[in-house]
Write an enzyme that holds these catalytic residues in place. Structure first.
Site, short mmCIF file in Angstrom:
data_model
loop_
_atom_site.label_atom_id
_atom_site.label_comp_id
_atom_site.label_asym_id
_atom_site.label_seq_id
_atom_site.Cartn_x
_atom_site.Cartn_y
_atom_site.Cartn_z
N LYS A 94 9.40 -0.70 14.27
CA LYS A 94 9.73 -0.37 13.11
C LYS A 94 10.88 0.70 12.96
O LYS A 94 11.96 0.75 12.64
CB LYS A 94 8.75 0.01 12.14
CG LYS A 94 7.82 -0.91 11.52
CD LYS A 94 6.87 -0.20 10.28
CE LYS A 94 5.57 -1.04 10.27
NZ LYS A 94 4.57 -0.32 9.30
N GLY A 147 -4.71 -1.98 4.97
CA GLY A 147 -4.12 -2.88 4.51
C GLY A 147 -4.76 -4.40 4.81
O GLY A 147 -4.79 -5.08 3.98
N ARG A 148 -5.21 -4.32 5.91
CA ARG A 148 -5.96 -5.81 6.42
C ARG A 148 -7.24 -5.82 5.96
O ARG A 148 -7.94 -6.98 6.00
CB ARG A 148 -5.92 -6.11 8.05
CG ARG A 148 -6.64 -4.82 8.73
CD ARG A 148 -6.07 -5.15 10.26
NE ARG A 148 -6.58 -3.78 10.96
CZ ARG A 148 -5.80 -2.62 11.01
NH1 ARG A 148 -4.94 -2.33 10.49
NH2 ARG A 148 -6.46 -1.75 11.76
N GLU A 155 -4.64 -6.79 14.98
CA GLU A 155 -4.30 -5.24 14.50
C GLU A 155 -5.16 -4.03 14.84
O GLU A 155 -5.18 -3.12 14.61
CB GLU A 155 -3.70 -5.35 12.99
CG GLU A 155 -2.79 -4.14 12.67
CD GLU A 155 -1.95 -4.39 11.63
OE1 GLU A 155 -0.64 -4.79 11.54
OE2 GLU A 155 -2.39 -4.08 10.58
N HIS A 166 -5.05 -33.14 18.17
CA HIS A 166 -3.87 -34.08 18.40
C HIS A 166 -2.60 -33.02 19.07
O HIS A 166 -1.46 -33.73 19.06
CB HIS A 166 -3.34 -34.99 17.28
CG HIS A 166 -4.44 -35.68 16.90
ND1 HIS A 166 -4.72 -37.02 17.56
CD2 HIS A 166 -5.48 -35.73 15.90
CE1 HIS A 166 -5.58 -37.66 16.91
NE2 HIS A 166 -6.24 -37.10 16.11
N LYS A 189 0.88 -1.22 0.04
CA LYS A 189 0.07 -0.04 0.01
C LYS A 189 0.85 1.23 -0.01
O LYS A 189 0.64 2.18 -0.87
CB LYS A 189 -0.90 0.07 1.18
CG LYS A 189 -1.93 0.93 1.23
CD LYS A 189 -2.93 1.05 2.49
CE LYS A 189 -3.64 2.27 2.73
NZ LYS A 189 -4.45 2.16 4.00
N GLU A 208 10.40 -4.62 4.54
CA GLU A 208 10.47 -6.23 3.92
C GLU A 208 9.99 -6.39 2.61
O GLU A 208 11.08 -7.03 1.73
CB GLU A 208 9.37 -7.11 4.80
CG GLU A 208 9.87 -7.14 6.31
CD GLU A 208 8.88 -6.18 6.99
OE1 GLU A 208 8.81 -4.92 6.66
OE2 GLU A 208 9.10 -6.54 8.47
O1 LIG Z 1 1.10 -2.80 2.42
P1 LIG Z 1 2.11 -2.23 2.95
O2 LIG Z 1 2.16 -0.53 2.99
O3 LIG Z 1 3.41 -2.59 2.39
O4 LIG Z 1 2.02 -2.54 4.65
C1 LIG Z 1 1.96 -3.98 5.03
C2 LIG Z 1 1.55 -3.71 6.43
O5 LIG Z 1 2.25 -3.20 7.29
C3 LIG Z 1 1.25 -2.80 8.28
O6 LIG Z 1 1.13 -1.30 7.85
C4 LIG Z 1 1.80 -2.84 9.46
O7 LIG Z 1 2.19 -4.16 9.72
C5 LIG Z 1 -0.02 -3.47 8.06
O8 LIG Z 1 -1.13 -2.64 8.27
C6 LIG Z 1 0.11 -3.61 6.58
O9 LIG Z 1 -0.85 -4.62 6.24
#
Ligand SMILES: O=P(O)(O)OC[C@H]1O[C@](O)(CO)[C@@H](O)[C@@H]1O
Length: 541
Positions: A506, A260-261, A346, A377, A200, A206
């Site tokens: 972060k 995002g979620r 979240e 199990h 987003k 990452e």
């Molecule tokens: O889509 P982006 O901006 O890379 O964010 C990834 C994720 O990081 C967060 O902002 C925090 O972990 C989430 O809410 C989001 O889904």
């Protein structure tokens, strides 16, 4: 004055223990009374320790919290995400049956349809092999690079809908751990691999790190000019995507009013569409839309997300249960618990009310789970005989996708129903003792062993049943959970749509990178961080 919550607490104190075994025996209509349906979906709430009075009091609480007004504000595109000053309009992404969805005085539906049509065309070109890589080959593999909401939904849905998967192979890379991308790329050929960078913000460390590694991998094998042919992106930050070097014709946008979620319905769902095709993706959206319409219009007492949320609140706040387990009796929903962890925790793992003050009740529970029967199990021992009560949510399909393996599915269903029954009924000391004696055990040994074979019972569970896990049913199920989170947030009085709690870690990671790299002195950190950094350095020598 007694508040709605006081009334609930007093009711629980006065009416406990509601013995579920007893109420099932005395009321043959209990299942009918406490289960709800929406088409082929059933929500069974009968195995929770509630009565009609509990439901009335919960509905009173919902009224006090103006749940209906809050829902209507969300659906009308008001900026209910106050800390980020944003609308919350993921429902518009699936409102494809007609009508408008207004945000900032503008109908957003034309934009949504335009992106969906661009996704259709792109997905079909990948699926049909007309889109080709730098050396002229069709794509056999698609790698989605994203994390959190830009990963968990597509991963979960791709796995859930594997019987409908007729496109190229899908892979997901999320973790910053180089093992993730290395293991993924090890199986792939750059000439036939397409990457989708999904973020987003297009700043997430990452995703940006993994995307850069993937770009280097393509460039090393096919030359730097190949990037354009092997990358697409999904983002709200179109300028940043362009800076990364991705062709603007292969960028699929979405909007800041999609959290995002809550984004798998948007272009973030592109890998799902590539896997199952545009028609199935639309069925997935249609299932969610059906739940939205139900949430908007069904009376509160018959409203599945409302009642699921009210029972969630009852368990968390009134009964003080700290967690809930989601146990899909469906192997293909194996990533659903992880998906719901982000959706729920979240959203509702917060301690500050909308107005800025501290909350006075517990908020979101710990959400966890694994598919049944595997969980039986592993951790079901604790669910049945442990000292904490953890409400369980079972998810079950009447039909599998393996007609030749009907016996498996019958066993799966029998196990799911058995667990719900066992949690509710338990086994008394007398029953345990009698069973042992009936098996021929001597009285003294039976007396010693019986307490270990007692199940307290009266442990709550909910069951969600649908006919079969298909795109429509999955969309409807996910939307049910989304709205449930909304309902609970409203009752907690918190903003479900921000996530400030992920920021501090972060920020510190950014500060710590030079320390880990040996470019900055660890002494400025606390002694644990400094000590670990020094030990890591020593281990690397
Ligand atoms: O889509 P982006 O901006 O890379 O964010 C990834 C994720 O990081 C967060 O902002 C925090 O972990 C989430 O809410 C989001 O889904």
């Amino acid at each position: 004055m007694e508040t709605a919550l006081d009334a609930l607490r007093n009711h629980r104190a006065a009416s406990l223990p509601i013995n579920m075994r007893a109420v099932f025996s005395s009321d043959p209509q209990r299942f009918e009374r406490f289960s709800l349906t929406l088409d082929d979906m059933t929500l069974d709430m009968s195995r929770t320790a509630i009565t009609e009075e509990t439901v009335d009091l919960l509905l009173r609480l919902a009224e006090t919290a103006d749940l209906a007004g809050a829902r209507d504000s969300m659906l009308a595109g008001e900026h209910i995400n106050t800390t980020e000053d944003r609308a919350v309009l993921h429902t518009a992404l699936r409102a494809l049956s007609g009508g408008q969805a207004m945000e900032g005085g503008r109908d957003v539906m034309p934009d949504i349809r335009a992106v969906l049509e661009a996704m259709d065309a792109f997905a079909e070109s990948v699926r049909g092999g007309t889109l080709r890589g730098a050396t002229g080959q069709a794509f056999t593999d698609v790698v989605n690079i994203g994390i959190g909401g830009s990963d968990l939904g597509p991963v979960m849905a791709t796995r859930a809908l594997s019987p409908f998967h007729d496109g190229p192979r899908l892979h997901y890379v999320s973790n910053i751990d180089g093992a993730h991308i290395a293991d993924t790329l090890a199986e792939l050929d750059p000439e036939t691999t397409l990457f989708i960078v999904a973020s987003k913000t297009f700043t997430t460390i990452e995703t940006m790190t993994n995307a850069a590694t993937a770009r280097d991998w393509v460039a090393a094998k096919l030359g730097p000019s190949a990037t354009g042919d092997h990358f697409a992106a999904v983002s709200t930050a179109l300028d940043k995507v362009a800076a990364f070097g991705i062709d603007p014709n292969r960028v699929f946008g979405f909007w800041d009013w999609v959290g995002g979620r809550y984004s798998l319905w948007s272009a973030i769902g592109l890998p799902i569409m590539i896997a199952i095709g545009p028609d199935n993706f639309r069925r997935f959206l249609a299932g969610a839309e059906a739940m939205d319409n139900h949430f908007r219009s069904a009376p509160m007492r018959q409203n599945l997300p409302v009642m699921l949320g009210l029972i969630g609140y009852w368990h968390r706040v009134v009964c003080d249960y700290p967690a809930r387990a989601v146990i899909p009796y469906d192997q293909r929903l194996e990533r659903l618990p992880a998906y719901l962890q982000q959706l729920d925790m979240e959203s509702n793992g917060k301690g500050v009310r909308l107005g800025g003050g501290a909350v006075s009740t517990p908020t979101g529970p710990l959400v966890w789970g694994e598919p049944g029967t595997n969980g039986q199990h592993a951790f079901f021992q604790l669910l049945h005989q442990g000292t904490d009560i953890i409400p369980v949510e079972f998810i079950l399909a009447a039909e599998g996708h393996e007609p030749d393996l009907q016996h498996h599915h019958d066993l799966l269903i029998a196990n799911c129903l058995a667990q719900a029954e066992a949690l509710m009924k338990g086994r008394t000391l007398e029953e345990a003792r009698a069973q042992l004696i009936a098996k021929g055990m001597d009285a003294e040994r039976a007396e010693a062993l019986a307490p270990h074979r007692v199940f307290p019972g009266n442990r709550p569970s909910l069951t969600i049943l649908h006919r079969q896990l298909d795109p429509y049913a999955l969309g409807r199920l996910i939307a049910l959970y989304e709205h449930r989170v909304f309902v609970e947030a409203r009752l907690f009085g918190i903003n479900a749509f921000d996530q400030w709690g992920v920021e501090l870690g972060k920020e510190l990671a950014t500060e710590l990178l030079p320390v880990v790299e040996g470019k900055a002195d660890p002494s400025s950190r606390d002694s644990a961080t400094a000590g670990m950094v020094r030990r890591i350095a020593a281990l690397r020598d």
